[in-house]
Structure formats: C-alpha cells, structure tokens
Write a protein that holds these residues in place. Structure first.
Motif, short mmCIF file in Angstrom:
data_model
loop_
_atom_site.label_atom_id
_atom_site.label_comp_id
_atom_site.label_asym_id
_atom_site.label_seq_id
_atom_site.Cartn_x
_atom_site.Cartn_y
_atom_site.Cartn_z
N GLN A 57 3.23 11.99 -6.18
CA GLN A 57 2.83 11.42 -7.41
C GLN A 57 3.01 9.85 -7.15
N LEU A 58 3.99 9.50 -6.56
CA LEU A 58 4.08 7.92 -6.28
C LEU A 58 3.07 7.52 -5.16
N ARG A 59 2.88 8.26 -4.48
CA ARG A 59 1.86 8.02 -3.46
C ARG A 59 0.43 7.65 -4.02
N ASP A 60 0.14 8.58 -4.95
CA ASP A 60 -1.23 8.28 -5.89
C ASP A 60 -1.06 6.83 -6.49
N LYS A 61 0.21 6.27 -6.86
CA LYS A 61 0.21 5.15 -7.44
C LYS A 61 0.38 4.02 -6.53
N SER A 62 0.23 4.32 -5.17
CA SER A 62 0.77 3.27 -4.20
C SER A 62 -0.75 3.12 -3.25
N GLY A 64 -2.56 5.34 -2.13
CA GLY A 64 -2.62 6.44 -1.13
C GLY A 64 -1.81 6.03 0.23
N GLN A 65 -1.04 5.08 0.27
CA GLN A 65 -0.45 4.84 1.50
C GLN A 65 0.49 5.88 1.90
N ARG A 66 0.21 6.39 3.03
CA ARG A 66 1.00 7.68 3.70
C ARG A 66 2.45 7.42 3.81
N GLN A 67 3.00 6.09 4.19
CA GLN A 67 4.33 5.79 4.09
C GLN A 67 5.14 6.44 3.07
N ILE A 68 4.74 6.44 1.99
CA ILE A 68 5.28 6.96 0.76
C ILE A 68 5.77 8.24 0.99
N THR A 69 4.87 9.26 1.43
CA THR A 69 5.13 10.50 1.53
C THR A 69 5.90 10.95 2.94
N ASP A 70 5.27 10.30 4.17
CA ASP A 70 5.76 10.66 5.47
C ASP A 70 7.20 9.96 5.91
N ALA A 71 7.56 9.19 5.21
CA ALA A 71 9.09 8.57 5.39
C ALA A 71 9.88 9.61 5.17
N ALA A 151 11.80 0.98 8.89
CA ALA A 151 11.51 0.46 7.61
C ALA A 151 10.49 -0.31 7.41
N THR A 152 9.82 0.01 6.33
CA THR A 152 8.62 -0.65 5.80
C THR A 152 8.55 -1.31 4.45
N PRO A 153 8.65 -2.39 4.21
CA PRO A 153 8.97 -2.89 3.06
C PRO A 153 7.62 -2.96 2.24
N MET A 154 7.27 -2.68 0.95
CA MET A 154 6.04 -2.45 0.29
C MET A 154 5.91 -2.77 -1.05
N GLU A 155 5.07 -3.74 -1.42
CA GLU A 155 4.62 -4.22 -2.83
C GLU A 155 3.38 -3.59 -3.31
N GLY A 156 2.73 -3.02 -2.45
CA GLY A 156 1.32 -2.34 -2.61
C GLY A 156 1.70 -1.07 -3.45
N PHE A 157 1.88 -1.36 -4.69
CA PHE A 157 1.99 -0.05 -5.71
C PHE A 157 1.91 -0.48 -7.19
N GLU A 158 1.81 0.34 -8.02
CA GLU A 158 1.45 -0.02 -9.59
C GLU A 158 3.09 0.25 -10.22
N PRO A 159 3.60 -0.93 -10.27
CA PRO A 159 4.71 -1.19 -10.80
C PRO A 159 5.10 -0.41 -12.15
N LYS A 160 4.04 -0.62 -13.14
CA LYS A 160 4.22 0.09 -14.52
C LYS A 160 4.14 1.58 -14.43
N HIS A 172 12.72 -2.53 -14.23
CA HIS A 172 11.44 -2.14 -13.67
C HIS A 172 11.31 -2.50 -12.25
N SER A 173 10.52 -1.54 -11.67
CA SER A 173 10.30 -1.40 -10.15
C SER A 173 9.81 -2.87 -9.78
N VAL A 174 10.34 -3.26 -8.43
CA VAL A 174 9.85 -4.59 -7.87
C VAL A 174 9.67 -4.41 -6.55
#
Length: 205
Positions: A57-62, A64-71, A151-160, A172-174
């Motif tokens: 679900q979080l990948r859908d809000k990121s 589609g970045q695969r690191q979200i699910t593959d890490a 490790a991959t730092p990521m800001e490419g997501f929808e915080p809300k 709040h997610s930062v």
C-alpha cells in the motif's frame, strides 16, 4: 568510517530474498535512539514496516518505487506536529530519573526551553521537529554502512497518504529509509561516487 561511506550508495534495486538479522536491526534502532537532537528532546519516532501488505500500500503512495517493497525493512521517520510544555516536562522528568536527580533542580532549565519554543508557531515547531528526524536519518545511514547494510533515503512519497495508512496522530511522515541488501543486478553499485571536491565544499575563514 570513510571506507564505509565510500562503499554506500542510494540502492535502487534490493535483493528481496535477503533479510536483516534481528541483532543488526537492533543495532540500527539503537543508533537512531542515540542520535543527537536539539535539547535532547527527540521530537520524532520511527515506524518500522515489515508487513508486506502494508508495504504494498505504501509503495502505491511512493510512485511505485520498488525499494519500498523489496528492501528488508522500511523505516518511516515521523516528526511531532508540534512541541509543547508537556514535552519539556517529560524530558526534564526523564533526565532527573536517568541521572538520579531531583526534577525540581532542573526546573530552571525546563523554563529556559519552554521560553525558547514559545516564540515558534506550530508550523515552525513542525519544521524544527522534522529537522531533528533528519539527524536520526543521518545516523541510521552511517550505522547501516558500517554494518554493510544498504540504505536508501527517500522523500519521493505522499506524506499525507502515509499518515493516513499508518494512522499517525500528532505526527507527520517526513522521510523514509529502505534498508536491506543490494541486488547483484543493480548497476549503480559499480558507478563512481559523484561528490563536490573538498575545495568546493569547504571554506575556511
């Protein structure tokens, strides 16, 4: 440490079959817990996402970045929406308890901190709190590199959207950090690290 920092890079493709051992995960958590923050107030928390359905679900809000699910693990840094006098009181009480002191003896320092934050709006406090979370992120990345954990730092997501999915209340997610092990097919691991020169980075006066 310089060798570790030269080794690390923002991993684009993780090996989803490799998982971080519990002992090393504990070291990563402890490093974040020990990270410095202004006044030592630690106005953030970290949600460690292991659940695969939630990760999807979080990948859908990121985007589609695969690191979200593959890490192996996903660390979500969430900052407090504000900082209150109650937060200062809690810090004073924790300090007194930890150091075997009387909280009343620290009242003056508590009043000083309360005065310092009283000039900030809630929006300014939220930004200040987020900056503290980034210090924790930096410590996490460094500790991970020392353990040869990618490790991959990521800001490419929808915080809300993250806030809603994680049910955050008062936070709040930062920023997000995906952690695990690089896939053999990730070609970026072989690329030369690109950084400004020392001359362009530093100025001595």
């Amino acid at each position: 440490m310089i060798d570790h920092l030269n080794w690390r890079y923002a991993t684009k493709q993780f090996d989803a079959t490799k998982k971080i051992a519990a002992s090393e995960l504990n070291l990563l958590k402890e490093a974040v817990r020990l990270a410095p923050t202004s006044y030592g107030i630690q106005p953030f928390k970290v949600i460690i996402i292991e659940n695969p359905e939630l990760r999807a679900q979080l990948r859908d809000k990121s985007y589609g970045q695969r690191q979200i699910t593959d890490a192996s693990h996903l660390f979500v840094f969430a900052a407090q929406n504000t900082t209150t006098n109650a937060d200062i009181d809690a810090l004073i009480n924790l300090t007194a308890e930890t150091r075997g002191m009387n909280a009343a003896d620290l009242a003056g320092y508590g009043d000083y901190m309360k005065g310092a934050i009283s000039y900030l709006s809630d929006e300014q406090k939220a930004i200040w709190n987020a900056k503290q979370a980034y210090i924790g992120l930096g410590i996490l990345l460094t500790q991970a590199a020392s353990l040869k954990i990618d490790a991959t730092p990521m800001e490419g997501f929808e915080p809300k959207a993250y806030d809603e999915l994680l049910g955050l209340d008062g936070y709040h997610s930062v920023v997000v950090a995906a952690l695990g092990y690089r896939h053999a097919d990730d070609g970026l691991q072989h690329a030369a690290k690109v950084r400004k020169s020392e001359e362009n980075m530093f100025e001595v006066r």
